[in-house]
Design an enzyme around this catalytic site. Structure first.
Site, PDB file in Angstrom:
ATOM      1  N   ASP A 277      38.521   1.727 -15.945  1.00 35.51           N
ATOM      2  CA  ASP A 277      37.988   0.325 -15.803  1.00 35.51           C
ATOM      3  C   ASP A 277      39.014  -0.586 -16.363  1.00 35.51           C
ATOM      4  O   ASP A 277      39.911  -0.280 -17.359  1.00 35.51           O
ATOM      5  CB  ASP A 277      36.914   0.201 -16.854  1.00 35.51           C
ATOM      6  CG  ASP A 277      36.035  -1.108 -16.547  1.00 35.51           C
ATOM      7  OD1 ASP A 277      36.132  -1.698 -15.518  1.00 35.51           O
ATOM      8  OD2 ASP A 277      35.466  -1.462 -17.704  1.00 35.51           O
TER       9      ASP A 277
ATOM     10  N   GLY B  55      35.302  -4.209 -11.411  1.00 38.71           N
ATOM     11  CA  GLY B  55      34.452  -4.953 -10.787  1.00 38.71           C
ATOM     12  C   GLY B  55      34.976  -6.577 -10.666  1.00 38.71           C
ATOM     13  O   GLY B  55      34.228  -7.303 -10.010  1.00 38.71           O
TER      14      GLY B  55
ATOM     15  N   ARG C 189      36.268  -5.554  -7.255  1.00 37.03           N
ATOM     16  CA  ARG C 189      35.227  -5.760  -6.741  1.00 37.03           C
ATOM     17  C   ARG C 189      34.410  -4.479  -6.327  1.00 37.03           C
ATOM     18  O   ARG C 189      33.562  -4.491  -5.320  1.00 37.03           O
ATOM     19  CB  ARG C 189      34.942  -6.708  -5.544  1.00 37.03           C
ATOM     20  CG  ARG C 189      35.606  -8.078  -6.151  1.00 37.03           C
ATOM     21  CD  ARG C 189      34.495  -8.806  -6.976  1.00 37.03           C
ATOM     22  NE  ARG C 189      34.622 -10.155  -7.243  1.00 37.03           N
ATOM     23  CZ  ARG C 189      34.338 -10.905  -8.189  1.00 37.03           C
ATOM     24  NH1 ARG C 189      33.480 -10.131  -9.030  1.00 37.03           N
ATOM     25  NH2 ARG C 189      34.385 -12.060  -8.550  1.00 37.03           N
TER      26      ARG C 189
ATOM     27  N   ASP D  92      34.157   1.644 -20.561  1.00 37.64           N
ATOM     28  CA  ASP D  92      33.413   1.313 -21.967  1.00 37.64           C
ATOM     29  C   ASP D  92      31.902   0.642 -21.642  1.00 37.64           C
ATOM     30  O   ASP D  92      31.331   0.334 -22.515  1.00 37.64           O
ATOM     31  CB  ASP D  92      34.218   0.091 -22.734  1.00 37.64           C
ATOM     32  CG  ASP D  92      34.301  -1.259 -21.812  1.00 37.64           C
ATOM     33  OD1 ASP D  92      34.308  -2.301 -22.486  1.00 37.64           O
ATOM     34  OD2 ASP D  92      34.441  -1.401 -20.798  1.00 37.64           O
TER      35      ASP D  92
ATOM     36  N   ASN E 282      28.266   0.310 -16.421  1.00 37.18           N
ATOM     37  CA  ASN E 282      28.878   0.268 -15.048  1.00 37.18           C
ATOM     38  C   ASN E 282      29.831   1.381 -14.694  1.00 37.18           C
ATOM     39  O   ASN E 282      30.115   1.597 -13.656  1.00 37.18           O
ATOM     40  CB  ASN E 282      29.235  -1.094 -14.727  1.00 37.18           C
ATOM     41  CG  ASN E 282      30.618  -1.502 -15.452  1.00 37.18           C
ATOM     42  OD1 ASN E 282      30.629  -1.520 -16.788  1.00 37.18           O
ATOM     43  ND2 ASN E 282      31.496  -2.091 -14.785  1.00 37.18           N
TER      44      ASN E 282
END
Length: 1373
Positions: A418, A696, A835, A861, A864
């Site tokens: 992430d 994202g 995204r 973390d 999501n």
């Protein structure tokens, strides 16, 4: 958001899509009705109506077991281990007295111990999951029941209920927003748990329900919602509200999803649409999976093979028994009859077969699995106790939350990370700026003294105390009233969408939609231009202590196409001015021609900022006359009211006014990375680990972070951006990317053949730019005639990167395109997916697992990231600021990304090494022990008689040989932890599974069988004719058994002493203590005392004492030991001498350094390190063209909200309580990939790309003696004869045989050969008269040519040479 036109009323294509991509991660069973749900109907305040649809409750369950199912389910999982089933079968056999030669307790006790230990561990893990579930399910929420608000647990909330949320509360379920305490039904949410973004988002209720402000109105609300079925689309919702004979369209802007947090909104009401497992958060959560390591899977296969081998041996011995009983045994029937019920030789053979299966089962003893669990537990404790992975700032230690995956940490090939909160701190800081051609900000000269942090409080009482800036010349420019500087900060204070609340006089709290905007407005605030408040038509500021109110005429909103935003304001004097900020690539094109000279200077500054990985914006303004404003205002009003093509018409209007602007300057914002991220990514890349970022966040933000953490560099051959919206466009873009890779690889390799420098693209975003000459970066091997398509992409040479958007990724993940996507992405050095939804993250991980058969690790973390963490072979959670959901779902957790390199390169590599050595030795010692029974069968009439006494068989694996191998499996290491970090190439054998595989297994059992042959036939041959000193023959069963057992224990003890690479006190105690324990126990078991107490149990009375007093017995043991051990010693000596592995060369180099270290060397080494530290303080600037990254991370539409006044409070004009928030050796042959060693040509400026300077914490600087970028596991290291300081302090130094002065001459400034070559440099000839450790003269002319493309030359100073390195003077652990 509008409803997509291609979605019919019943959402039929969506349903088909959901059926095609069936969700495996849902918790709890779903009824058939719900599985085929095509639409959802929800009626407000009507539980009876909603219950007939059997919608899921709001209770979630992420655990695997409950009290009833734990025992059967856990046992079922454990007996999926072939070995457990195998031992259960043996236990059943041992309960049959006619065939059992051993007691049943020898199997059931270890088996029960293994099952119990594993069950307790699994129960503990699941207990914490239950605890987390209960904590969430028992949260309180206010539910409107029969006209009054009642406190209900989350688990009791039902679909159709109306729930009240208050500020800072989590959303309990997926809600349709009905009304809010804010004007116009607005509310503000934070979606960090869903998409990792911490910036604020706005949601708005349908206008007809926004007026239902009180409980009475809401209690009478009986509207019915018809919407899409449960799905995982976080950014889409399609539905219709039917109320009072009217229908209203519902979109995602009307929804509050579970996991969001209500921010800066006093209260709001929502209607529950989806609950529990149907919520989009849970739809994106993966199922808790039972994870096994590749070694576990291999061991299952090997156990089956061993069982087959065991059956073959049993068949051979059973056939031998039948033949012997028929031909010979019948002669003994008179005094040695068959035991009942045996009545013929065939039945005797049948029983003999099962007896031998029991006797020979110790080839895989149950103690193997007990030992494996103990070793893994020890490795887990080492991770937990590692002080170098402890974060003192947050007082958090690393935690191994599982004990089953430690060795797989040493085999990782792909890391999926992430971005927000994992790579970055998500903290933006105003770092530098360029104003009217003058650059300000943090200095880049590492030799200059560290400047002081500016104190703004004396100059500006409204300054933010947390703001940091170090260049006092900018503050002085503001104080003296420089017009350009004032315009610059005035623009920053006006051109934004930030909201402000003044809690008390001078105490300002900014509520920014993106942290970028917050950083810019805060910078303006500190330099005297303070944004105070706004109304729909005004902006109030304080400029140099003087309050000023501007009339806000228009906001030209930001979007991803425009890449800029503007405001048009009228100052108190009546002058109208447009202020614009945006990406330099779009803003510089819209400047007045008179700005050309300033544009060139500012572009140079932007290049510098971009090279430092900063997020840049260009700033400009334009003065407007009243006539220009009136004319444009009319066209803008016309476009704004257009029924069709509104967005296009507004864009045209914006384009019309944003022309002929005057350039003010540029800003540079740093999105602060976590400590050590660039260095960690660099080191992991050297270990041949590919890192993918799945975020994202928006594309520009992700790409900027990619540059900041050095995943992306301007030296890259090309960066491909995949942004197609259709399947066909994505396929075409992927195809073009592959063709381009092949074309560039051929061009570059062809250029090398002709001795020409390749000319490649700089950063790949824009064609036609001259790059930095990265033609040699992947070094060495030329791309030959194209192999078949399946192998062509594996042989791509060059540094490529791939950036793909979420909507393109959705198409790329489809079944008919996934192969193309994988082949394209895996040929790239770096991949960034933007995204992406949480489920897409998991799908990408599953895709790599499916197609590459590689070990994957996911790190994140936030909530999501949970599905990604669960999908990967190894999940790592970072205990950050987004809750503990990722930690609870992870296998390992710590607080900083930089600890990942120690987890993998130290703990992971050691765990893999220890487990492999443990397994090799364990199979060896047990085959050596068991096969003696096989040979003995041919001499005992195949009667299933054991060679050793029963107590030796029972204690061999439990007492005599268990502790030494445990000590090796827990404490062993080939090189110290510092060397593991310095030499990333040491990690590669684990990725290729070289240390324990089927080949290594067969070598182990072959050695064990050879040892068993020696241990049986040597004593048999010697003792058959030997006699005691009294003349009594020694050829008896007891003497043979004692001799063979003693020789066996001694041989395996000597063998483990040879296998142990790192001796501790515990190793010594266990190895030699076990040997002493063997003699003690054996003498005790053969003593008169025990025989007198248990005459029927101890038949070997006095055998040990008599046997071990015979010299011939000790000579026999010594002979057998020598025959077993000497070939092993000879083979290992020759292997280390002729074909050393990298770990061998590292140990040898360490030994040489220790022998050659002298006080003078120490001082020289310190000086060298001092030079190196100059460049290590800050990563050097990259050369190359500017990329089009810019500092914007907020959504379109905020400007319209501001000017409409809908987001203004009734009680206040501001929002409150907000804090804004990357060889041609045998290993590479196995890989079928290009080698990772590389040579980099210098950039035009003479500067080479920086190598990672510091690993982390206490880890010493990287050196070429450590990285061995191009060396294979076979590359030996020649002893050093001197040390030299590296001239180019940004390059990675390498071991050298040059003298200090010679090396200094041989390493020119900006040496092109040094950057990533990193290969340990051999010496062609050893210097005479120097210190010599003896016997280690190793030359590598041919290897040099293969690895580097150059041949060693004795002289000729102008010939290319390998880079030099300073000798390390620090003590080597």
């Amino acid at each position: 958001m509008t409803i997509p036109k291609d979605i019919p009323e019943k959402w039929f294509p969506l349903v088909l899509s959901l059926k095609r991509k069936k969700q495996k991660g849902l918790n709890g069973a779903k009824s058939k009705k719900r599985c085929t749900e095509e639409e959802r109907r929800v009626r407000a305040n009507d539980r009876e109506y909603n219950e007939k649809f059997q919608y899921a409750s709001n209770c979630i369950m992420t655990s695997k077991y409950n009290i009833v199912t734990f025992l059967p389910v856990n046992l079922f999982e454990q007996f999926q281990e072939v070995a457990n089933t195998y031992f259960l079968f043996l236990l059943i056999l041992q309960l049959i007295p006619q065939i059992s030669s051993l007691s049943w307790f020898t199997t059931i006790v270890p088996l029960a111990l293994v099952l119990t230990i594993t069950a307790v561990k699994d129960a503990t893990d699941d207990y914490f999951r239950h605890k987390s579930d209960n904590q969430v399910n028992n949260r309180q929420s206010q539910v409107l029941i029969r006209g009054s608000l009642q406190n209900e647990k989350w688990m009791n909330v039902r679909v159709g209920d109306i729930v009240k949320l208050e500020n800072k509360q989590f959303v309990a379920a997926d809600l349709l927003l009905l009304s809010s305490s804010e004007p116009h039904g607005l509310c503000y949410i934070e979606t960090a748990e869903l998409d990792g973004e911490t910036n604020m988002k706005v949601r708005q209720s349908v206008s007809v329900t926004s007026e239902l402000g009180n409980q009475n109105n809401l209690a009478s609300f009986d509207g019915e919602v018809v919407c899409e079925p449960p799905n995982n689309k976080l950014d889409r919702f399609c539905g219709t509200l039917y109320w009072r004979d009217k229908k209203y369209t519902l979109t995602n802007q009307n929804m509050l999803l579970r996991g969001c947090v209500l921010r800066n909104t006093e209260a709001c009401y929502g209607l529950v649409i989806f609950a529990g497992p149907d919520t989009k958060l849970m739809q994106n959560s993966g199922r808790t999976k039972f994870k096994r390591t590749s070694i576990d899977r291999l061991m299952n296969t090997l156990v089956l093979w061993i069982f087959g081998f065991l059956v073959c041996m049993g068949v051979i011995l059973a056939v031998g028994n039948a033949v012997w009983e028929r031909e010979v045994g019948s002669l003994f029937q008179s005094y040695l009859p068959w035991d009942p019920p045996v009545d013929n030789f065939l039945f005797s053979a049948f029983l003999s077969f099962w007896s031998y299966v029991i006797i020979l089962n110790t080839v895989v003893p149950i103690s193997l699995y007990v030992s494996v669990e103990v070793i893994r537990l020890g490795h887990s404790y080492f991770i937990n106790w590692d002080q170098d992975m402890f974060c003192s700032l947050c007082n958090t230690a690393a935690e191994a939350r599982t004990t089953t995956l430690n060795e797989e940490l040493g085999q990782v090939e792909y890391i999926f990370s992430d971005k927000t909160g994992t790579l970055t701190q998500n903290i933006m800081s105003f770092n530098k700026c360029s104003i009217n051609g003058q650059t300000y900000g943090e200095g880049t000269d590492p030799l200059a003294p560290q400047p002081k942090r500016l104190d703004f409080t004396l100059f500006n009482p409204l300054a933010d105390l947390d703001f940091c800036f170090y260049d006092d010349t900018l503050l002085e420019s503001v104080k003296v009233g420089d017009a350009h500087t004032h315009k610059f900060f005035r623009l920053l204070s006006l051109c934004h969408t930030v909201m402000s609340e003044e809690k008390s006089e001078g105490e300002l709290v900014y509520k920014a939609q993106s942290p970028d905007e917050g950083a810019l407005v805060t910078a303006a605030r500190n330099f005297g231009f303070v944004f105070r408040s706004r109304t729909p038509g005004t902006i109030t500021t304080t400029e140099m202590g003087r309050p000023v109110t501007y009339t806000l005429l228009a906001i030209l909103d930001f979007n991803n196409i425009r890449k800029r935003m503007s405001v048009i304001v009228r100052n108190p004097e009546g002058r109208i001015r447009l202020y614009c900020k945006g990406a330099d690539t779009v803003l510089l094109e819209r400047l007045h021609p008179c700005n050309q000279e300033l544009t060139n200077v500012t572009s140079d500054h932007l290049n510098e900022y971009a090279a430092d990985g900063l997020r840049t914006l260009a700033l400009a303004y334009r003065d407007l006359s009243e006539d220009e404003w009136e004319a444009w205002s009319e066209s803008h009003r016309y476009a704004d009211k257009a029924v069709s093509c509104r967005e296009e018409r507004l864009a045209d209007a914006y384009e019309q006014i944003e022309q002929d602007m005057m350039l003010l300057g540029a800003t540079a914002i740093e999105d602060k990375l976590q400590e050590g991220v660039p260095e960690t990514i660099a080191v992991l890349s050297l270990a041949n680990i590919k890192i993918w970022v799945l975020t994202g966040d928006k594309q520009e933000t992700a790409v900027n972070i990619g540059y900041s953490c050095k995943m992306l560099t301007d030296d890259m051959t090309e960066v491909f951006i995949i942004c197609g919206h259709t399947v066909q466009s994505v396929r075409q873009e992927l195809g073009r990317a592959r063709e381009r890779m092949i074309e560039l690889s051929r061009t570059r390799d062809g250029g090398k053949e002709e001795g020409m420098e390749g000319c490649f693209m700089g950063n790949g975003f824009r064609e036609g730019q001259e790059g930095d000459g990265t033609g040699g970066r992947e070094g060495g091997k030329q791309l030959q005639c194209p192999p078949p398509s399946s192998n062509l992409m594996d042989n791509i040479s060059g540094e490529f990167a791939l950036v793909i958007n979420g909507h393109s990724l959705a198409h790329a993940l489809e079944a008919d395109m996934e192969t193309e996507f994988v082949s394209t992405a895996c040929a790239c050095k770096a991949v960034i997916c933007c995204r992406v939804t949480p489920l897409q993250k998991a799908q990408v991980v599953e895709l790599i697992k499916k197609h590459k058969k590689a070990v994957t690790l996911a790190i994140g973390d936030g909530a999501n990231d949970v599905s990604m963490i669960k999908s990967a072979h190894i999940g790592v959670g970072i205990s950050g600021q987004e809750g503990i959901q990722a930690v609870l779902a992870s296998d390992y957790s710590f607080s900083q990304f930089r600890f990942l390199q120690r987890l993998l390169l130290v703990h992971g590599r050691w765990s893999y090494l220890r487990m492999c050595r443990f397994l090799c030795y364990f199979f060896y010692k047990n085959f050596a022990f068991t096969m003696v029974h096989f040979w003995f069968g041919f001499f005992c009439g195949f009667s299933a008689q054991t060679v050793y006494d029963q107590y030796f068989i029972t204690l061999y694996n439990i007492v005599y040989t268990s502790l030494p191998v445990l000590a090796m499996g827990i404490f062993d290491q080939d090189v110290p932890d510092q060397r593991s970090l310095e030499y990333p190439k040491l990690y590669e054998p684990g990725q290729l599974n070289l240390l324990f595989n089927k080949r290594e297994f067969f070598i182990c059992i072959a050695q064990g069988i050879y040892t068993s042959v020696v241990l049986f036939f040597v004593p048999c041959a010697v003792l058959s004719d030997a006699t005691q000193s009294t003349g009594v023959p020694l050829a008896d069963y007891q003497t043979f058994a004692v001799t063979t057992a003693t020789a066996l224990v001694i041989v395996v003890s000597v063998q483990i002493a040879l296998d142990t690479g790192f001796w501790t006190v515990i190793n010594h105690v266990f190895v030699w203590g076990s040997l002493g324990l063997f003699f003690s126990i054996m003498l005790a078991l053969h003593s008169q005392t025990l025989f007198m107490i248990f005459p029927n149990q101890f038949h070997f009375v006095g055998s040990a004492q008599i046997t071990l007093l015979q010299p011939v017995v000790w000579l026999t043991i010594a002979l057998a030991t020598a025959i077993c051990i000497v070939p092993v010693l000879a083979f290992r000596f020759l292997k280390v001498d002729l074909k050393p592995q990298l770990s061998d060369t590292v140990r040898y180099t360490q030994l040489v350094r220790q022998k050659k270290r002298k006080p003078v060397d120490r001082s020289e080494g310190g000086a060298c390190r001092g030079l190196g530290s100059v460049s290590e303080g800050r990563l050097g600037a990259r050369g190359g063209s500017r990329r089009s990254g810019y500092a914007f991370a907020h959504q379109e539409g905020f400007g319209e909200l501001i000017t409409s006044g809908k987001n203004m409070r009734l009680s206040s004009l501001a929002l409150a309580n907000f804090a804004s928030r990357h060889s041609s050796g045998w290993i590479d042959t196995l890989r079928r990939k290009k080698p990772t060693h590389a040579h980099t040509t210098p950039s035009a400026s003479g500067e080479s790309s920086p190598a990672p300077s510091c690993v982390s914490g206490s880890v010493p600087p990287l050196s070429n003696s450590s990285s061995v970028l191009g060396g294979s596991q076979d590359t030996p290291i020649e002893e050093e004869t001197g040390a030299a300081p590296a001239q180019n302090t940004q390059t990675v130094p390498a071991l050298s045989t040059q003298t200090p002065s010679a090396s200094e001459d041989a390493a020119p400034q900006g040496s092109a050969q040094a950057v990533d070559a990193g290969v340990l440099t051999p010496a062609a000839v050893r210097s005479r008269g120097g210190d010599s450790p003896g016997g280690w003269t190793i030359t590598l002319g041919s290897m040099q040519e293969a690895l580097f493309g150059w041949k060693a030359r004795a002289t000729a100073s102008n010939s290319p040479r390998p880079p030099s390195v300073p000798m390390e003077s620090s003590q080597i652990e």
